[in-house]
Design a protein around this motif. Structure first.
Motif, PDB file in Angstrom:
ATOM      1  N   ASP A  32      18.514 110.842 -53.988  1.00 15.55           N
ATOM      2  CA  ASP A  32      17.998 110.288 -52.742  1.00 15.55           C
ATOM      3  C   ASP A  32      19.031 109.310 -52.205  1.00 15.55           C
ATOM      4  OD1 ASP A  32      16.381 109.448 -50.673  1.00 15.55           O
ATOM      5  OD2 ASP A  32      15.141 108.158 -51.930  1.00 15.55           O
ATOM      6  N   CYS A  33      19.673 109.644 -51.073  1.00 14.35           N
ATOM      7  CA  CYS A  33      20.752 108.810 -50.533  1.00 14.35           C
ATOM      8  C   CYS A  33      20.437 108.351 -49.118  1.00 14.35           C
ATOM      9  CB  CYS A  33      22.068 109.577 -50.524  1.00 14.35           C
ATOM     10  SG  CYS A  33      22.629 110.071 -52.156  1.00 14.35           S
ATOM     11  N   ASN A  34      20.836 107.133 -48.813  1.00  8.39           N
ATOM     12  CA  ASN A  34      20.738 106.571 -47.469  1.00  8.39           C
ATOM     13  C   ASN A  34      22.125 106.134 -47.037  1.00  8.39           C
ATOM     14  OD1 ASN A  34      17.824 106.602 -46.987  1.00  8.39           O
ATOM     15  ND2 ASN A  34      17.751 105.187 -48.709  1.00  8.39           N
ATOM     16  N   THR A  35      22.436 106.333 -45.754  1.00  9.43           N
ATOM     17  CA  THR A  35      23.718 105.910 -45.205  1.00  9.43           C
ATOM     18  C   THR A  35      23.487 105.021 -43.994  1.00  9.43           C
ATOM     19  OG1 THR A  35      23.891 107.852 -43.776  1.00  9.43           O
ATOM     20  CG2 THR A  35      24.889 108.027 -45.967  1.00  9.43           C
ATOM     21  N   TRP A  36      24.444 104.127 -43.727  1.00 11.04           N
ATOM     22  CA  TRP A  36      24.350 103.250 -42.560  1.00 11.04           C
ATOM     23  C   TRP A  36      25.730 102.726 -42.191  1.00 11.04           C
ATOM     24  CZ3 TRP A  36      22.885 101.951 -47.468  1.00 11.04           C
ATOM     25  CH2 TRP A  36      23.479 100.829 -48.045  1.00 11.04           C
ATOM     26  N   THR A  37      25.809 102.140 -40.981  1.00  3.83           N
ATOM     27  CA  THR A  37      27.053 101.523 -40.507  1.00  3.83           C
ATOM     28  C   THR A  37      26.823 100.034 -40.290  1.00  3.83           C
ATOM     29  OG1 THR A  37      26.528 101.921 -38.188  1.00  3.83           O
ATOM     30  CG2 THR A  37      27.772 103.626 -39.322  1.00  3.83           C
ATOM     31  N   SER A  38      27.911  99.282 -40.301  1.00  6.14           N
ATOM     32  CA  SER A  38      27.805  97.856 -39.991  1.00  6.14           C
ATOM     33  C   SER A  38      27.534  97.706 -38.502  1.00  6.14           C
ATOM     34  CB  SER A  38      29.096  97.127 -40.376  1.00  6.14           C
ATOM     35  OG  SER A  38      30.189  97.663 -39.663  1.00  6.14           O
ATOM     36  N   SER A  39      26.984  96.571 -38.118  1.00  8.06           N
ATOM     37  CA  SER A  39      26.620  96.369 -36.716  1.00  8.06           C
ATOM     38  C   SER A  39      27.705  95.664 -35.905  1.00  8.06           C
ATOM     39  CB  SER A  39      25.322  95.569 -36.630  1.00  8.06           C
ATOM     40  OG  SER A  39      25.478  94.320 -37.262  1.00  8.06           O
ATOM     41  N   ARG A  40      28.761  95.207 -36.577  1.00 10.04           N
ATOM     42  CA  ARG A  40      29.852  94.549 -35.851  1.00 10.04           C
ATOM     43  C   ARG A  40      31.174  94.781 -36.582  1.00 10.04           C
ATOM     44  NH1 ARG A  40      27.291  88.876 -37.292  1.00 10.04           N
ATOM     45  NH2 ARG A  40      26.127  89.409 -35.438  1.00 10.04           N
ATOM     46  N   ALA A  41      32.253  94.498 -35.883  1.00  9.78           N
ATOM     47  CA  ALA A  41      33.598  94.707 -36.433  1.00  9.78           C
ATOM     48  C   ALA A  41      33.875  93.714 -37.565  1.00  9.78           C
ATOM     49  CB  ALA A  41      34.636  94.561 -35.327  1.00  9.78           C
ATOM     50  N   PRO A  42      34.663  94.081 -38.541  1.00 10.87           N
ATOM     51  CA  PRO A  42      35.263  95.401 -38.748  1.00 10.87           C
ATOM     52  C   PRO A  42      34.196  96.400 -39.193  1.00 10.87           C
ATOM     53  CG  PRO A  42      35.794  93.996 -40.608  1.00 10.87           C
ATOM     54  CD  PRO A  42      35.043  93.144 -39.614  1.00 10.87           C
ATOM     55  N   TYR A  43      34.220  97.590 -38.595  1.00  4.83           N
ATOM     56  CA  TYR A  43      33.170  98.571 -38.814  1.00  4.83           C
ATOM     57  C   TYR A  43      33.331  99.282 -40.153  1.00  4.83           C
ATOM     58  CZ  TYR A  43      31.933  97.521 -34.089  1.00  4.83           C
ATOM     59  OH  TYR A  43      31.551  96.840 -32.965  1.00  4.83           O
ATOM     60  N   SER A  90      38.943 100.103 -40.322  1.00  2.00           N
ATOM     61  CA  SER A  90      40.127  99.355 -39.913  1.00  2.00           C
ATOM     62  C   SER A  90      39.729  97.898 -39.697  1.00  2.00           C
ATOM     63  CB  SER A  90      40.675  99.932 -38.610  1.00  2.00           C
ATOM     64  OG  SER A  90      41.685  99.124 -38.065  1.00  2.00           O
ATOM     65  N   ASP A  91      40.709  97.019 -39.682  1.00  2.00           N
ATOM     66  CA  ASP A  91      40.445  95.631 -39.320  1.00  2.00           C
ATOM     67  C   ASP A  91      40.339  95.462 -37.804  1.00  2.00           C
ATOM     68  OD1 ASP A  91      40.276  94.466 -41.869  1.00  2.00           O
ATOM     69  OD2 ASP A  91      42.460  94.421 -42.037  1.00  2.00           O
ATOM     70  N   SER A  92      40.791  96.474 -37.054  1.00  2.00           N
ATOM     71  CA  SER A  92      40.744  96.414 -35.592  1.00  2.00           C
ATOM     72  C   SER A  92      39.310  96.529 -35.091  1.00  2.00           C
ATOM     73  CB  SER A  92      41.577  97.553 -34.990  1.00  2.00           C
ATOM     74  OG  SER A  92      41.352  97.628 -33.595  1.00  2.00           O
ATOM     75  N   PRO A  93      38.884  95.644 -34.174  1.00  2.00           N
ATOM     76  CA  PRO A  93      37.538  95.758 -33.615  1.00  2.00           C
ATOM     77  C   PRO A  93      37.396  96.950 -32.671  1.00  2.00           C
ATOM     78  CG  PRO A  93      38.725  93.987 -32.546  1.00  2.00           C
ATOM     79  CD  PRO A  93      39.605  94.479 -33.667  1.00  2.00           C
ATOM     80  N   ASN A  94      38.511  97.611 -32.328  1.00  2.00           N
ATOM     81  CA  ASN A  94      38.476  98.758 -31.426  1.00  2.00           C
ATOM     82  C   ASN A  94      38.304 100.081 -32.154  1.00  2.00           C
ATOM     83  OD1 ASN A  94      38.898  97.116 -29.150  1.00  2.00           O
ATOM     84  ND2 ASN A  94      41.075  97.037 -29.622  1.00  2.00           N
ATOM     85  N   VAL A  95      38.264 100.063 -33.471  1.00  2.00           N
ATOM     86  CA  VAL A  95      38.088 101.278 -34.260  1.00  2.00           C
ATOM     87  C   VAL A  95      36.654 101.308 -34.760  1.00  2.00           C
ATOM     88  CG1 VAL A  95      38.789 102.497 -36.342  1.00  2.00           C
ATOM     89  CG2 VAL A  95      40.514 101.390 -34.908  1.00  2.00           C
ATOM     90  N   GLY A  96      35.961 102.424 -34.517  1.00  2.00           N
ATOM     91  CA  GLY A  96      34.555 102.513 -34.884  1.00  2.00           C
ATOM     92  C   GLY A  96      34.263 103.625 -35.873  1.00  2.00           C
ATOM     93  N   VAL A  97      32.996 103.712 -36.244  1.00  2.00           N
ATOM     94  CA  VAL A  97      32.504 104.733 -37.161  1.00  2.00           C
ATOM     95  C   VAL A  97      31.825 105.823 -36.339  1.00  2.00           C
ATOM     96  CG1 VAL A  97      30.884 105.219 -39.026  1.00  2.00           C
ATOM     97  CG2 VAL A  97      32.210 103.098 -39.041  1.00  2.00           C
ATOM     98  N   LEU A  98      32.250 107.053 -36.538  1.00  2.00           N
ATOM     99  CA  LEU A  98      31.658 108.177 -35.835  1.00  2.00           C
ATOM    100  C   LEU A  98      30.535 108.809 -36.659  1.00  2.00           C
ATOM    101  CD1 LEU A  98      31.863 109.951 -33.317  1.00  2.00           C
ATOM    102  CD2 LEU A  98      33.516 111.358 -34.547  1.00  2.00           C
ATOM    103  N   ARG A  99      30.774 109.020 -37.963  1.00  2.00           N
ATOM    104  CA  ARG A  99      29.779 109.629 -38.853  1.00  2.00           C
ATOM    105  C   ARG A  99      29.882 109.001 -40.244  1.00  2.00           C
ATOM    106  NH1 ARG A  99      31.601 114.011 -36.108  1.00  2.00           N
ATOM    107  NH2 ARG A  99      33.227 114.474 -37.616  1.00  2.00           N
ATOM    108  N   VAL A 100      28.754 109.014 -40.961  1.00  2.00           N
ATOM    109  CA  VAL A 100      28.714 108.556 -42.346  1.00  2.00           C
ATOM    110  C   VAL A 100      27.991 109.615 -43.165  1.00  2.00           C
ATOM    111  CG1 VAL A 100      27.976 106.740 -43.930  1.00  2.00           C
ATOM    112  CG2 VAL A 100      28.621 106.143 -41.611  1.00  2.00           C
ATOM    113  N   GLY A 101      28.578 109.978 -44.300  1.00  2.00           N
ATOM    114  CA  GLY A 101      27.972 110.951 -45.181  1.00  2.00           C
ATOM    115  C   GLY A 101      28.197 110.550 -46.633  1.00  2.00           C
TER     116      GLY A 101
END
Length: 106
Positions: A32-43, A90-101
Protein backbone atom coordinates in the motif's frame (compact mmCIF):
# COMPACT_ATOMS: atom_id res chain seq x y z
CA UNK A 1 5.74 37.54 -22.44
CA UNK A 2 7.76 34.33 -22.86
CA UNK A 3 8.51 34.32 -19.13
CA UNK A 4 4.79 34.66 -18.29
CA UNK A 5 3.90 31.73 -20.57
CA UNK A 6 6.67 29.61 -19.05
CA UNK A 7 5.43 30.49 -15.55
CA UNK A 8 1.88 29.46 -16.50
CA UNK A 9 3.18 26.16 -17.87
CA UNK A 10 5.13 25.50 -14.68
CA UNK A 11 2.11 26.35 -12.53
CA UNK A 12 -0.04 23.92 -14.53
CA UNK A 13 2.61 21.23 -14.17
CA UNK A 14 2.84 21.79 -10.43
CA UNK A 15 -0.92 21.63 -10.00
CA UNK A 16 -1.05 18.43 -12.01
CA UNK A 17 1.74 16.93 -9.92
CA UNK A 18 -0.05 17.71 -6.68
CA UNK A 19 -2.88 15.42 -7.80
CA UNK A 20 -0.48 12.57 -7.04
CA UNK A 21 -1.73 12.37 -3.47
CA UNK A 22 -3.76 9.26 -4.30
CA UNK A 23 -2.27 5.83 -3.69
CA UNK A 24 0.07 4.67 -6.42
CA UNK A 25 -1.59 2.09 -8.65
CA UNK A 26 0.33 0.10 -11.19
CA UNK A 27 0.41 -3.48 -12.38
CA UNK A 28 2.44 -5.71 -10.12
CA UNK A 29 2.44 -3.26 -7.20
CA UNK A 30 2.80 -5.02 -3.88
CA UNK A 31 1.73 -3.27 -0.71
CA UNK A 32 0.00 0.00 0.00
CA UNK A 33 1.81 3.14 -1.23
CA UNK A 34 0.99 6.85 -1.13
CA UNK A 35 2.79 9.56 -3.10
CA UNK A 36 2.81 13.35 -2.75
CA UNK A 37 4.70 16.52 -3.70
CA UNK A 38 5.96 19.38 -1.57
CA UNK A 39 3.86 22.53 -1.62
CA UNK A 40 6.73 24.98 -2.12
CA UNK A 41 10.23 25.19 -3.58
CA UNK A 42 12.52 23.36 -3.64
CA UNK A 43 10.00 20.88 -5.04
CA UNK A 44 10.24 17.25 -3.98
CA UNK A 45 8.30 14.07 -4.51
CA UNK A 46 7.84 11.47 -1.78
CA UNK A 47 6.48 7.95 -1.38
CA UNK A 48 5.49 6.00 1.72
CA UNK A 49 4.78 2.27 1.47
CA UNK A 50 3.43 -0.23 3.98
CA UNK A 51 2.27 -3.84 3.76
CA UNK A 52 5.23 -4.86 1.60
CA UNK A 53 7.16 -8.08 2.14
CA UNK A 54 10.10 -8.16 4.54
CA UNK A 55 12.80 -8.37 1.83
CA UNK A 56 11.20 -5.99 -0.67
CA UNK A 57 12.32 -2.40 -1.18
CA UNK A 58 10.84 0.62 -2.96
CA UNK A 59 11.89 4.12 -3.97
CA UNK A 60 10.12 7.22 -5.19
CA UNK A 61 10.27 7.97 -8.94
CA UNK A 62 9.87 11.70 -9.69
CA UNK A 63 9.43 13.27 -13.13
CA UNK A 64 10.70 16.86 -13.01
CA UNK A 65 10.00 19.70 -15.46
CA UNK A 66 11.67 23.08 -16.05
CA UNK A 67 10.06 26.27 -17.46
CA UNK A 68 11.16 25.32 -21.00
CA UNK A 69 9.22 22.04 -20.71
CA UNK A 70 12.28 19.75 -20.47
CA UNK A 71 11.51 16.66 -18.39
CA UNK A 72 13.78 14.24 -16.54
CA UNK A 73 13.38 11.47 -13.98
CA UNK A 74 15.06 11.18 -10.60
CA UNK A 75 14.84 8.47 -7.96
CA UNK A 76 14.94 8.59 -4.19
CA UNK A 77 16.86 6.19 -1.98
CA UNK A 78 15.72 2.58 -1.58
CA UNK A 79 13.52 2.13 1.50
CA UNK A 80 11.79 -0.74 3.29
CA UNK A 81 8.30 -1.24 4.72
CA UNK A 82 6.83 1.80 6.57
CA UNK A 83 9.59 4.18 5.47
CA UNK A 84 9.50 7.27 3.22
CA UNK A 85 11.64 7.84 0.12
CA UNK A 86 12.05 11.47 -1.05
CA UNK A 87 13.81 13.03 -4.06
CA UNK A 88 14.36 16.71 -4.89
CA UNK A 89 14.16 17.91 -8.49
CA UNK A 90 16.39 20.96 -8.10
CA UNK A 91 17.25 23.83 -5.78
CA UNK A 92 15.75 26.18 -8.39
CA UNK A 93 12.25 27.43 -7.52
CA UNK A 94 11.47 27.36 -11.26
CA UNK A 95 11.77 23.56 -11.52
CA UNK A 96 8.66 21.60 -10.57
CA UNK A 97 7.33 18.08 -10.16
CA UNK A 98 5.26 16.73 -13.02
CA UNK A 99 4.57 13.17 -11.74
CA UNK A 100 5.36 11.03 -8.70
CA UNK A 101 5.38 7.24 -8.70
CA UNK A 102 6.92 4.24 -6.95
CA UNK A 103 9.55 1.78 -8.19
CA UNK A 104 10.00 -1.63 -6.50
CA UNK A 105 13.13 -3.77 -6.31
CA UNK A 106 13.04 -6.94 -8.35
Amino acid sequence: MKRAIAALGLTAALLGGSAALAPAASAGTVGDCNTWTSSRAPYTGSAYCSKIAWGDKFRVKVTCVNPQGRQWTIYGPWKRNTETSTAKCSDSPNVGVLRVGVSFSA
